[in-house]
Design a protein around this motif. Structure first.
Motif: not given
Length: 253
Positions: A153, A157-158, A161
């Motif tokens: 996860i 998310q990285k 972004k």
């Protein structure tokens, strides 16, 4: 009365010891020659005295031939006959083999029990112990699974972004391009309004100077007439300063 048996021990008298050595040595060499002749045997005899003197006998032409043959046969026997260490290692493996076999059977049985097989021979206590082990294993598995999920996860998310930042950059560039196109279109529209719709004059060319107005007495030019290609309006000119009567009668009265 017969002669008694001589006790075998070291002769302390040096002269008697030397005499006995000479006699026995001759007899030993004689016996070696006899056995080689009678039995057709290859005999090699080596004797060193107490003083280090060498005495030898060889049934062959030379003692080296017998010694080489001895070395060859002794090496072959050493390869065939296991040494003491090898024998000890073999015996240890013989002892360890049943232990390893039993251990393997126990591990296989535990594996089948963990898979839910062969549970009939187990008692209640053994089943409870097996259940506890499975619970501990499941907790460890869940902990590891959750850790991997959290890492996945965080990685997603990285990436999200990074994609959002890239998207914002692309959107900013698109807006800048749209503003530039709008400014360019507005500038072109202003240039077209200045030069006139039917003008063939380039947009960046300065307007022509206004030609001189004709001066006729008693007459005036039409108001609001735009000279083509000049960009200037002509003002009415007249020599009569009086206001015409038709301008006084305004319809808005």
């Amino acid at each position: 009365m017969g002669r008694g048996r001589v006790q075998l021990k070291r002769i302390e008298n040096k002269i008697s010891r030397q005499v006995t050595f000479s006699k026995r040595r001759s007899g030993l060499l004689k016996k070696a020659h006899e056995i080689s002749v009678l039995c057709d045997a290859h005999v090699g005899l080596i004797i060193f005295s107490t003083k280090g003197k060498l005495f030898e006998y060889s049934s062959d032409s030379s003692m080296e031939t017998i010694l080489e043959r001895y070395e060859r046969y002794s090496c072959a026997e050493k390869q065939l006959v296991p040494t003491a260490s090898e024998s000890q290692e073999s015996s240890s493996w013989t002892i360890e083999l049943p232990k390893l076999t039993n251990r393997m059977e126990v591990l296989q049985r535990n594996l089948r029990n963990s898979m839910g097989e062969d549970l009939d021979p187990l008692s209640l206590r053994e089943l409870q112990h097996l259940e506890q082990q499975l619970d501990i294993g499941l907790k460890r598995i869940r902990t590891r699974k959750n850790q991997l999920m959290l890492e996945a996860i965080a990685e997603m998310q990285k990436k999200a972004k990074a994609l959002q930042e890239e998207n914002n950059l692309i959107t900013k560039k698109l807006k800048e391009n749209e503003n530039m196109l709008a400014e360019r279109a507005n500038w072109e529209q202003q240039c077209n309004n200045i030069s006139g719709p039917n003008s063939t004059t380039p947009l960046l060319m300065a307007p022509h100077p206004r030609p001189p107005l004709p001066s006729h007495s008693g007459a005036f030019q039409a108001s609001g007439v735009v000279e083509e290609g000049s960009g200037y309006q002509t003002r009415p000119t007249t020599n009569n300063t009086r206001i015409p009567s038709w301008m006084l009668n305004h319809p808005n009265q």
